[in-house]
Design an enzyme around this catalytic site. Structure first.
Site, PDB file in Angstrom:
ATOM      1  N   GLY A 518       1.038  -1.388  -0.075  1.00 49.22           N
ATOM      2  CA  GLY A 518      -0.112   0.150  -0.041  1.00 49.22           C
ATOM      3  C   GLY A 518       1.401   1.394  -0.070  1.00 49.22           C
ATOM      4  O   GLY A 518       2.267   1.002  -0.212  1.00 49.22           O
ATOM      5  N   VAL A 523       3.502  -5.810   2.626  1.00 46.60           N
ATOM      6  CA  VAL A 523       3.003  -5.948   4.072  1.00 46.60           C
ATOM      7  C   VAL A 523       3.605  -7.732   4.180  1.00 46.60           C
ATOM      8  O   VAL A 523       3.478  -8.372   2.812  1.00 46.60           O
ATOM      9  CB  VAL A 523       2.087  -6.150   4.395  1.00 46.60           C
ATOM     10  CG1 VAL A 523       1.780  -6.408   6.149  1.00 46.60           C
ATOM     11  CG2 VAL A 523       1.547  -4.653   4.571  1.00 46.60           C
ATOM     12  N   ASP A 633      -9.063   6.915   8.694  1.00 41.83           N
ATOM     13  CA  ASP A 633      -8.722   6.609   7.930  1.00 41.83           C
ATOM     14  C   ASP A 633      -9.728   5.171   7.686  1.00 41.83           C
ATOM     15  O   ASP A 633      -8.962   4.133   7.311  1.00 41.83           O
ATOM     16  CB  ASP A 633      -7.168   6.251   7.098  1.00 41.83           C
ATOM     17  CG  ASP A 633      -6.810   5.576   5.681  1.00 41.83           C
ATOM     18  OD1 ASP A 633      -8.100   6.310   4.540  1.00 41.83           O
ATOM     19  OD2 ASP A 633      -6.063   5.694   4.909  1.00 41.83           O
TER      20      ASP A 633
END
Ligand SMILES: *[C@@H]1O[C@H](CO)[C@@H](O)[C@H](O)[C@H]1NC(C)=O
Ligand SMILES: *[C@@H]1O[C@H](CO)[C@@H](O)[C@H](O)[C@H]1NC(C)=O
Ligand SMILES: *[C@@H]1O[C@H](CO)[C@@H](O)[C@H](O)[C@H]1NC(C)=O
Ligand SMILES: *[C@@H]1O[C@H](CO)[C@@H](O)[C@H](O)[C@H]1NC(C)=O
Ligand SMILES: *[C@@H]1O[C@H](CO)[C@@H](O)[C@H](O)[C@H]1NC(C)=O
Ligand SMILES: *[C@@H]1O[C@H](CO)[C@@H](O)[C@H](O)[C@H]1NC(C)=O
Ligand SMILES: *[C@@H]1O[C@H](CO)[C@@H](O)[C@H](O)[C@H]1NC(C)=O
Length: 828
Positions: A518, A523, A633
């Site tokens: 992202g 990740v 977010d």
């Protein structure tokens, strides 16, 4: 006359609807509940003459999920309703269907009944009502509270909570919650209609609606304690003696209560005559012509606004306009040259004045003083007959400002041990708990000793972390020294990992372990040396931007621990790396389960449960810690699921402490994700927790429709899910656009509740949006509707008749009562 008419109607109703508490009580109260939780199968008469009913068997009271765990122990000298309690092991709600919309008193009784099954004394839990946090994570044992504990609140029942008072009991982590007794009583309309004077004197304010109140003091000056039976609205009044700063400055005076008169809408509902018939006046004022004040000092919780009502009655003067004095609150003039008999329109006439004051941080007292007028020619005395102080809920809808300091406290934190205490105590009895506690303390002690050595042993797994190294946010300095025993408030629960540890855990960032990537970086899945499976987020090469977010995330997550927030296990800052290590969430992001993958579709119930979980996480962020935290977010990729599809909120890189946000940061305005951005925040660049509520509304629609928030490939009117779905919602046809996989499996009542909630979340104006707490209740309610709807087993497509247990149904009873209330309001 009206009164007697009412009585007849009531007795008529009572003959038919015996479940009403009002029937058995001698006074006539519209809209009241007197509930004893647990044992009683028959109504229980109290020492004060009031009759409390069982919490089962009243169709207007619903417990969900119903806990059959009841403990009781009849001790000498303990009131009967306190002798038993209902115990909850999961978050549970009592729903009361009230006849009237408006403010209600909510009175709660807690008594940790000594029993062999549960240690109620050390239970840790929170209590909420209609979205207002009443008590946050309290425990008799930990907070050194004496019992019984009696709490009184005023909670507004609005049309938007469909005339319901929803009381939530939320056990902390694996602890339990319990309650012994509940009283609910409608607050007469005239009770809070007068204007408040703000202190320091300035504006004249109306009592705000949608604010919760907690009674902190209610005193009968110069008189005895009054019990609920001495008060037409079942209030308790205490004696003021212990609050007098200088008892020698005051002397009590009293007259016969029957001589008290009422004018201007003041009635015994404002305060009983016995309150007005007694007072403190200045001692020996006549003798020496001394000039001094009578002062009362009250300790209150700082950082809240308070409502103060002072009751006056001229019971010392022999003529009108003889008693004139000054009133001060917090050393500020509150009323100057106060002519009681003139304001009250007579001697021995009841009168009250309302004030409002902020008690800022750093001060925790309210000082009330009365003293002789500076002008001559009046009786050199001053009186006060009664006083009430109520705390008002803060902007995060909380009445409990307790800090989240306990999060770091190890003995409570360790939920596994907590659960063990409960299980074992229920098996073996209370006696063993003490031994166990000693053992635990010993284990914990060993644990800490262990941690003093360098970090080569982390076998404890995620639940057993003791406060490890402390991270000092702004400087980036690390202290790997042991912080046990340190008094610093900001213990970090996460640990610093070395780069080599992280590299080994991810097999040198093996591509096959890549879970996703992202804006922040990539990740990976990894396995720490101790076998713990983790998600490793590796930041892109250091940019100033990323660094700020990296630090924010560490700072935020290190302070937070909640079942519905993804836990930060550790981080690594070596060699210009920015690596965050989280608990691994096997189910991945929610979005994957909704669209764009081959995962099986989620059922409606699963979606509701996920919504409830995520809402709990956000609610905690907003209200559970000292400073409100705004996530900023909220989106379906930041809600992660574990292997059981339990939802946890992730990604705090953008989070801010709110609402006093420092706006100097240039990039502040552009943060957040497109399609989820609160339009108000966008316009005014003012961030509040209601921005998260907006984003959550978008998430709710995504869950319902299984499509992205923004899909530019669709026809223009469908591009933005919020606009598109709200058009359908306003038409009342939301079911037409729901995920086809859900068609036929959704209870329409549940969908309706869901749609309404999403619509409120998406209100243009932040103030009109509900709090996350409200959203949570609504989702739990929608879930309940779905479950009951399915339980009835009928045609799943268009359930129109809902079974009796659902409190939403307008039963014949409540319609009858409604008529009574109408009559009443016409009559008064
Ligand atoms: C609780 O009950 C047990 C036995 O029933 C008794 O030994 C113990 O002293 C009681 N504890 C308290 C605090 O009353
Ligand atoms: C607990 O409260 C009691 C009275 O309320 C007080 O005397 C005692 O000192 C308190 N103990 C602690 C450890 O705070
Ligand atoms: C009133 O004052 C007298 C004498 O000071 C005292 O004995 C009495 O208890 C007081 N009464 C009340 C109700 O406080
Ligand atoms: C309160 O009510 C009780 C019971 O009716 C009565 O005995 C007592 O005198 C009352 N107290 C006052 C101060 O009115
Ligand atoms: C009021 O004034 C007194 C004496 O001047 C001072 O000690 C006290 O702190 C003040 N109280 C408040 C609440 O400001
Ligand atoms: C009473 O208290 C107020 C406020 O604290 C103070 O300004 C005033 O001087 C006091 N009056 C007397 C007579 O002491
Ligand atoms: C009380 O404090 C709140 C928040 O700080 C503020 O908005 C409000 O204006 C204050 N009210 C008064 C009367 O000072």
């Amino acid at each position: 006359m009206i009164h007697s008419k009412r009585s007849i109607l009531y007795s008529f109703l009572c003959a038919f609807h015996l479940q009403f508490a009002i029937c058995s009580s001698s006074t006539h109260h519209a809209d009241s509940f007197l509930i004893t939780c647990g044992e009683a199968k028959t109504p229980t008469e109290m020492e004060d003459g009031r009759v409390f009913e069982s919490d089962l068997g009243n169709t207007l009271v619903n417990i969900s999920p119903l806990s059959h765990t009841i403990v009781s122990n009849f001790e000498m000298g303990v009131p009967k309703i306190l002798s038993s309690a209902r115990v909850f092991t999961t978050s549970s709600i009592y729903t009361f269907t009230t006849n009237k919309i408006g403010r209600h008193w909510l009175r709660l009784h807690f008594y940790p009944v000594n029993n062999t099954r549960f240690d109620l004394n050390s239970a840790v839990f929170s209590v909420e009502a209609n979205g207002i946090t009443l008590i946050h994570e309290f425990s008799f044992f930990r907070d050194n509270l004496s019992f019984p504990l009696f709490k009184e609140y005023i909670i507004e029942v609005t049309g938007s909570n469909s005339g319901k008072l929803v009381l939530g009991l939320l056990p902390w982590d694996n602890s339990i919650a319990f309650i012994n007794g509940i009283e609910i009583l409608f607050v007469p309309d005239k009770q809070f209609t007068s204007k408040m004077l703000s202190i320091p004197l300035g504006s004249v304010l109306e009592l705000p609606t949608h604010v919760g109140f907690e009674t902190v003091f209610r005193l009968n000056m110069g008189g005895p304690n009054l019990s609920p039976i001495n008060d037409s609205l079942w209030r308790k009044w205490g004696s003021d003696e212990s609050f007098l700063v200088n008892p020698a400055a005051a002397r009590n005076v009293s007259v016969n209560p029957s001589s008290i008169r009422h004018h201007n809408g003041v009635s015994t509902d404002i305060a009983p005559n016995s309150v007005y018939a007694t007072a403190q006046e200045m001692a020996d004022a006549n003798v020496n012509n001394q000039r001094f004040n009578i002062s009362w000092l009250f300790e209150v919780e700082q950082g809240f606004a308070y409502f103060i009502r002072l009751h006056f009655c001229d019971i010392v003067g022999s003529r009108l306009h003889e008693l004139v004095f000054d009133v001060y609150i917090n050393n500020q003039s509150a009323i100057e040259s106060f002519d009681v008999s003139s304001r009250a329109k007579g001697l021995s006439s009841a009168y009250f004045v309302d004030f409002f004051t902020n008690v800022s941080m750093g001060s925790n007292r309210i000082l009330v003083q009365v003293g002789p007028s500076r002008l001559g020619g009046y009786l050199p005395t001053a009186v006060l007959n009664g006083l009430e102080i109520m705390k008002m809920s803060n902007p995060s809808d909380s009445l409990d400002g307790r800090l989240a300091a306990y999060l770091d406290s190890n003995e409570i934190k360790d939920s596994k041990k907590m659960r063990m205490i409960i299980v074992i105590s229920s098996c073996l009895g209370v006696g063993f708990v003490l031994i166990l506690l000693v053992l635990i303390v010993f284990t914990v002690f060993l644990c800490f000793r262990h941690k003093k050595k360098p970090k080569d042993d982390d076998d404890d797994g995620p639940v057993a972390w003791s406060p490890l190294p402390m991270y000092v946010g702004n400087s980036g300095t690390k202290f790997s020294s042991n912080t046990f025993g340190s008094t610093t408030a900001s213990h970090s629960l996460s640990q610093i990992l070395s780069f080599s540890e992280v590299r080994d855990a991810t097999r040198n960032f093996d591509k096959s372990l890549l879970l996703g990537s992202g804006g922040f970086g990539k990740v990976y899945k990894g396995v720490l040396e101790n076998g713990l499976v983790v998600a490793v987020k590796r930041g892109n090469p250091r940019s100033q931007q990323g660094l700020v977010e990296f630090k924010t995330e560490i700072e935020m997550l290190s302070k937070l621990r909640h079942r519905h927030l993804v836990s930060l296990i550790g981080y690594c800052e070596e060699q210009n790396e920015m690596i965050l290590v989280y608990e691994y969430m096997a189910g991945g992001p929610l979005r994957q389960h909704l669209y764009g993958s081959n995962l099986p579709p989620l059922t409606w119930k699963q979606r509701l449960e996920i919504g409830v979980g995520a809402a709990k996480g956000l609610h905690y962020l907003h209200t559970g810690v000292a400073e409100t935290i705004i996530h900023r977010d909220v989106k379906t990729t930041n809600i992660l699921l574990d292997e059981n599809l339990d939802a946890k909120v992730a990604d705090f890189g953008l989070s801010k402490f709110g609402p006093s946000l420092n706006q100097t940061h240039v990039s502040t305005a552009v943060k957040g994700s497109f399609g989820y951005l609160d339009p108000e925040y966008f316009r005014r660049q003012q961030l509040t927790e209601k921005s998260d509520v907006y984003s959550f509304g978008v998430v709710m629609l995504e869950m319902l429709c299984a499509r992205p928030a923004i899909n530019p490939t669709l026809p223009r009117e469908q591009v933005n899910i919020a606009e598109w779905a709200m058009n359908w919602q306003k038409k009342g046809e939301l079911e037409k656009i729901m995920d086809p996989d859900l068609m036929g499996f959704v209870n329409l009542e549940s969908l309706r509740k869901y749609g309404e909630t999403a619509q409120k979340c998406l209100s243009e104006n932040g103030n009109e949006r509900p709090s996350m707490g409200d959203v949570l209740w609504n989702l739990e309610y929608a879930l309940q509707l779905q479950e009951v709807g399915n339980g009835s087993g009928g045609d799943v497509d268009g359930i129109s008749d809902i079974p009796d247990r659902i409190p939403d149904v307008e039963s014949v009873h409540s319609i009858d009562i409604e008529t009574v209330s109408d009559l009443e309001s016409n009559g008064t």
